[in-house]
Design an enzyme around this catalytic site. Structure first.
Site, PDB file in Angstrom:
ATOM      1  N   ILE A  13     103.347 -57.003 -24.746  1.00 35.63           N
ATOM      2  CA  ILE A  13     104.201 -57.428 -25.866  1.00 35.63           C
ATOM      3  C   ILE A  13     104.228 -58.950 -26.003  1.00 35.63           C
ATOM      4  CG2 ILE A  13     106.454 -57.519 -24.680  1.00 35.63           C
ATOM      5  CD1 ILE A  13     105.680 -56.179 -28.220  1.00 35.63           C
ATOM      6  N   SER A  35     103.994 -66.049 -14.982  1.00 36.98           N
ATOM      7  CA  SER A  35     103.447 -64.703 -14.866  1.00 36.98           C
ATOM      8  C   SER A  35     102.518 -64.716 -13.664  1.00 36.98           C
ATOM      9  CB  SER A  35     102.670 -64.372 -16.157  1.00 36.98           C
ATOM     10  OG  SER A  35     102.661 -63.011 -16.426  1.00 36.98           O
ATOM     11  N   ARG A  36     102.528 -63.621 -12.887  1.00 31.49           N
ATOM     12  CA  ARG A  36     101.714 -63.606 -11.666  1.00 31.49           C
ATOM     13  C   ARG A  36     100.230 -63.732 -11.992  1.00 31.49           C
ATOM     14  NH1 ARG A  36     103.773 -57.948  -9.850  1.00 31.49           N
ATOM     15  NH2 ARG A  36     102.943 -57.753 -11.964  1.00 31.49           N
ATOM     16  N   LYS A  89     113.771 -55.668 -25.026  1.00 27.99           N
ATOM     17  CA  LYS A  89     114.506 -54.411 -24.876  1.00 27.99           C
ATOM     18  C   LYS A  89     113.850 -53.551 -23.792  1.00 27.99           C
ATOM     19  CE  LYS A  89     112.250 -51.196 -25.899  1.00 27.99           C
ATOM     20  NZ  LYS A  89     110.961 -50.455 -25.950  1.00 27.99           N
ATOM     21  N   ASP A 167     111.609 -45.276 -23.379  1.00 27.98           N
ATOM     22  CA  ASP A 167     111.136 -46.633 -23.693  1.00 27.98           C
ATOM     23  C   ASP A 167     110.916 -46.756 -25.208  1.00 27.98           C
ATOM     24  OD1 ASP A 167     109.909 -49.360 -22.774  1.00 27.98           O
ATOM     25  OD2 ASP A 167     108.429 -48.451 -24.101  1.00 27.98           O
TER      26      ASP A 167
HETATM   27  P1  NAP Z   1     103.448 -54.868 -19.502  1.00 34.96           P
HETATM   28  O1  NAP Z   1     102.335 -55.446 -20.307  1.00 34.96           O
HETATM   29  O2  NAP Z   1     103.128 -53.717 -18.620  1.00 34.96           O
HETATM   30  O3  NAP Z   1     104.167 -55.958 -18.584  1.00 34.96           O
HETATM   31  C1  NAP Z   1     104.389 -57.278 -18.977  1.00 34.96           C
HETATM   32  C2  NAP Z   1     104.029 -58.226 -17.865  1.00 34.96           C
HETATM   33  O4  NAP Z   1     105.090 -58.234 -16.912  1.00 34.96           O
HETATM   34  C3  NAP Z   1     102.797 -57.801 -17.081  1.00 34.96           C
HETATM   35  O5  NAP Z   1     101.616 -58.216 -17.711  1.00 34.96           O
HETATM   36  C4  NAP Z   1     102.998 -58.475 -15.748  1.00 34.96           C
HETATM   37  O6  NAP Z   1     102.491 -59.791 -15.779  1.00 34.96           O
HETATM   38  C5  NAP Z   1     104.515 -58.473 -15.631  1.00 34.96           C
HETATM   39  N1  NAP Z   1     104.863 -57.339 -14.756  1.00 34.96           N
HETATM   40  C6  NAP Z   1     104.497 -56.047 -14.888  1.00 34.96           C
HETATM   41  N2  NAP Z   1     104.988 -55.320 -13.842  1.00 34.96           N
HETATM   42  C7  NAP Z   1     105.646 -56.179 -13.082  1.00 34.96           C
HETATM   43  C8  NAP Z   1     106.343 -56.038 -11.875  1.00 34.96           C
HETATM   44  N3  NAP Z   1     106.479 -54.848 -11.265  1.00 34.96           N
HETATM   45  N4  NAP Z   1     106.875 -57.126 -11.333  1.00 34.96           N
HETATM   46  C9  NAP Z   1     106.763 -58.330 -11.967  1.00 34.96           C
HETATM   47  N5  NAP Z   1     106.106 -58.523 -13.127  1.00 34.96           N
HETATM   48  C10 NAP Z   1     105.563 -57.448 -13.675  1.00 34.96           C
HETATM   49  O7  NAP Z   1     104.659 -54.416 -20.435  1.00 34.96           O
HETATM   50  P2  NAP Z   1     104.911 -54.628 -21.998  1.00 34.96           P
HETATM   51  O8  NAP Z   1     104.356 -53.485 -22.741  1.00 34.96           O
HETATM   52  O9  NAP Z   1     104.533 -55.986 -22.397  1.00 34.96           O
HETATM   53  O10 NAP Z   1     106.496 -54.428 -22.017  1.00 34.96           O
HETATM   54  C11 NAP Z   1     107.376 -55.388 -21.480  1.00 34.96           C
HETATM   55  C12 NAP Z   1     108.753 -55.160 -22.076  1.00 34.96           C
HETATM   56  O11 NAP Z   1     108.656 -55.286 -23.502  1.00 34.96           O
HETATM   57  C13 NAP Z   1     109.306 -53.756 -21.810  1.00 34.96           C
HETATM   58  O12 NAP Z   1     110.690 -53.821 -21.604  1.00 34.96           O
HETATM   59  C14 NAP Z   1     109.007 -53.003 -23.106  1.00 34.96           C
HETATM   60  O13 NAP Z   1     109.937 -51.961 -23.353  1.00 34.96           O
HETATM   61  C15 NAP Z   1     109.159 -54.104 -24.121  1.00 34.96           C
HETATM   62  N6  NAP Z   1     108.389 -53.851 -25.343  1.00 34.96           N
HETATM   63  C16 NAP Z   1     107.088 -53.437 -25.277  1.00 34.96           C
HETATM   64  C17 NAP Z   1     106.403 -53.143 -26.452  1.00 34.96           C
HETATM   65  C18 NAP Z   1     104.968 -52.688 -26.456  1.00 34.96           C
HETATM   66  O14 NAP Z   1     104.432 -52.380 -27.526  1.00 34.96           O
HETATM   67  N7  NAP Z   1     104.278 -52.654 -25.333  1.00 34.96           N
HETATM   68  C19 NAP Z   1     107.035 -53.281 -27.686  1.00 34.96           C
HETATM   69  C20 NAP Z   1     108.330 -53.771 -27.716  1.00 34.96           C
HETATM   70  C21 NAP Z   1     108.995 -54.045 -26.537  1.00 34.96           C
HETATM   71  P3  NAP Z   1     101.878 -60.467 -14.430  1.00 34.96           P
HETATM   72  O15 NAP Z   1     101.093 -59.426 -13.710  1.00 34.96           O
HETATM   73  O16 NAP Z   1     101.067 -61.595 -14.946  1.00 34.96           O
HETATM   74  O17 NAP Z   1     103.098 -60.903 -13.652  1.00 34.96           O
END
Ligand code: NAP
Length: 311
Positions: A13, A35-36, A89, A167
């Site tokens: 996101i 970010s890691r 969110k 989610d």
């Molecule tokens: P994601 O890509 O899986 O995670 C975002 C980043 O957070 C990862 O690239 C990672 O970066 C870090 N991360 C992941 N797991 C972690 C852990 N266990 N500990 C620490 N850092 C971690 O997730 P996302 O889809 O972007 O969603 C993130 C948030 O945005 C969620 O709450 C989701 O509900 C919300 N959201 C998502 C979307 C969508 O379309 N995907 C839409 C609206 C809102 P590093 O490895 O570089 O640390």
């Protein structure tokens, strides 16, 4: 006035929405990331929020885009360091965590913004206006998508605290709680858990409406093909459909608001514009209603077993 801001959690996101939105924002300048693994070309990058906060006291705002179950520790760190905070969110893994952040932000005189992006979808405001004076008899939410398409390989959504089908489902509840003229509460939930996972893949919900309407929701994460992010609304004076995640409103078969209206602002530009307003006002916005319904569903929900889920 332009505020320097840092993003934490450079993942899906952050790349899809936050980075491009900030690049075009009149209110914010992306000054660093934490970010890691992830980083953004040309932007100062740190591998932890702690390092960023120590190195960059000149950045007053932080936007957290990590998964919900790891967000609280960073949120607390940012507030303790005196930074204003915007949360993706859902705002945390538990209600108590978020209440703690609300109290901390208030004690420190900082802005805390718990965002609900779907509330800024193009037809949500029109749906709220249309419903305001209606005698509502029924509202059914159908929120169905293919998890393999929308969340490829994201294992955190299947871990406790990752919410599973809630989610996306919490987006529907954020819209419902924004457009409905009265407060509702959950009366029944049935949650289907894959036998090898800790979060549900499907859910059915019933709500009590003091106004007497039948309010139901159906969430499904295994629908292939075109997603369904729809609300079907019946009233004594006509029927409406709020579809495509809040992008289109159709009343008695005729479209009244669509996603192509020229005056519309996108969901994420609207979120950052709202964050800028809150900063200017020196206030916070932390509506927990969507998350409360999810918590109630986990408390009240009957558990059903579903076939195992593998990517
Ligand atoms: P994601 O890509 O899986 O995670 C975002 C980043 O957070 C990862 O690239 C990672 O970066 C870090 N991360 C992941 N797991 C972690 C852990 N266990 N500990 C620490 N850092 C971690 O997730 P996302 O889809 O972007 O969603 C993130 C948030 O945005 C969620 O709450 C989701 O509900 C919300 N959201 C998502 C979307 C969508 O379309 N995907 C839409 C609206 C809102 P590093 O490895 O570089 O640390």
């Amino acid at each position: 006035m332009t505020h320097r801001i840092a993003i934490v959690g450079i993942g899906k996101i952050a790349r899809d929405q936050h980075v491009p939105t900030l690049a075009a924002s009149p209110d914010f300048e992306l000054a660093a990331t934490a970010s890691r693994n992830g980083r953004v070309d040309g932007i100062d990058a740190y591998t932890s929020l702690n390092d960023l906060l120590e190195a960059r006291p000149d950045i007053p705002c932080i936007s957290l885009c990590t998964p919900p179950h790891v967000r609280y520790a960073d949120a607390r760190l940012a507030l303790e360091a005196g930074r204003h905070l915007m949360l993706e969110k859902p705002p945390g893994a538990t209600l108590s965590e978020v209440h703690d952040l609300i109290d901390l932000a208030a004690a420190k005189g900082l802005t805390l913004y718990a965002t609900w992006h779907s509330r800024h979808a193009p037809a949500v405001a029109a749906a709220r206006e249309w419903l305001a004076d209606k005698d509502i008899t029924r509202l059914h939410i159908s929120w169905k998508e293919d998890v393999r398409h929308w969340h490829p390989g994201q294992d955190w959504i299947w871990q406790a605290g990752g919410l599973g089908v809630f989610d996306p489902g919490i987006n529907a509840l954020s819209v419902l709680t924004a457009i409905y003229p009265r407060a509702l509460h959950l009366t029944r939930a049935e949650l289907a858990f894959p036998e090898n996972r800790d979060t549900p893949v499907a859910a059915e919900l019933d709500f009590f409406d003091p106004g007497g309407a039948a309010i139901t929701a159906e969430f499904d994460w295994l629908k292939q093909g075109r997603p369904e992010w729809d609300m079907h609304i019946e009233t004594a004076s006509g029927a409406a459909r709020l579809s495509e995640g809040g992008a289109r409103l159709t009343v008695d078969g005729a479209e009244t608001q669509g996603p192509d209206a020229p005056e519309l602002v996108g969901e994420y530009p609207a979120l950052y514009a709202r964050f800028a307003e809150l900063l200017a006002e020196g206030t916070s916005e932390t509506d927990l209603a969507p998350m409360r319904h999810v918590a109630d569903a986990f408390i009240l929900g009957r558990r059903r077993s579903a076939p195992r889920f593998d990517w």
